[in-house]
Design an enzyme around this catalytic site. Sequence first.
Site, PDB file in Angstrom:
ATOM      1  N   LYS A  45       3.841  11.604  33.585  1.00 40.82           N
ATOM      2  CA  LYS A  45       4.753  10.668  32.920  1.00 40.82           C
ATOM      3  C   LYS A  45       4.189   9.257  32.858  1.00 40.82           C
ATOM      4  O   LYS A  45       4.349   8.565  31.860  1.00 40.82           O
ATOM      5  CB  LYS A  45       6.102  10.587  33.675  1.00 40.82           C
ATOM      6  N   LYS A  46       3.562   8.800  33.956  1.00 38.89           N
ATOM      7  CA  LYS A  46       3.217   7.391  34.094  1.00 38.89           C
ATOM      8  C   LYS A  46       1.715   7.110  34.143  1.00 38.89           C
ATOM      9  O   LYS A  46       1.312   5.952  34.174  1.00 38.89           O
ATOM     10  CB  LYS A  46       3.873   6.816  35.356  1.00 38.89           C
TER      11      LYS A  46
END
Length: 133
Positions: A45-46
Amino acid sequence: MPTRVITFGTFDVFHVGHVNILTRAHDLGDHLTVGISTDELNFSKKGRYPIYRQEHRLEIVRSLDCVSEVFYEHSLDLKREYLLEHRADILVMGDDWKGRFDEFGDICEVVYLPRTADISTTDIIQAIREAEL
């Protein structure tokens, strides 16, 4: 029948914003289940791994009186399955996700709670990095 509330998050570098959303989520029902994003999910996600390992993040969240149950969230694509498996009546997310989880309104109530102003894990990590320079 108890009202079952569920929420999800990384809960890295645990801070008062995390406490606030978990206690407010708990106040909406009788049983709070928390899905902790795995290290791998967080990276996908990051683009970075959490500071705290998933085992430590899980234990921190599990230790809170307001939390009834914790589990690892391995995939965003399994959100519906997690809601059904944990028999969620209410899904709680921060309002920075507003609208993103409305699709689950067919199986549970979706509630977006305001984030705690002026605090975020990203900002804390950045401040620590800058202090090291």
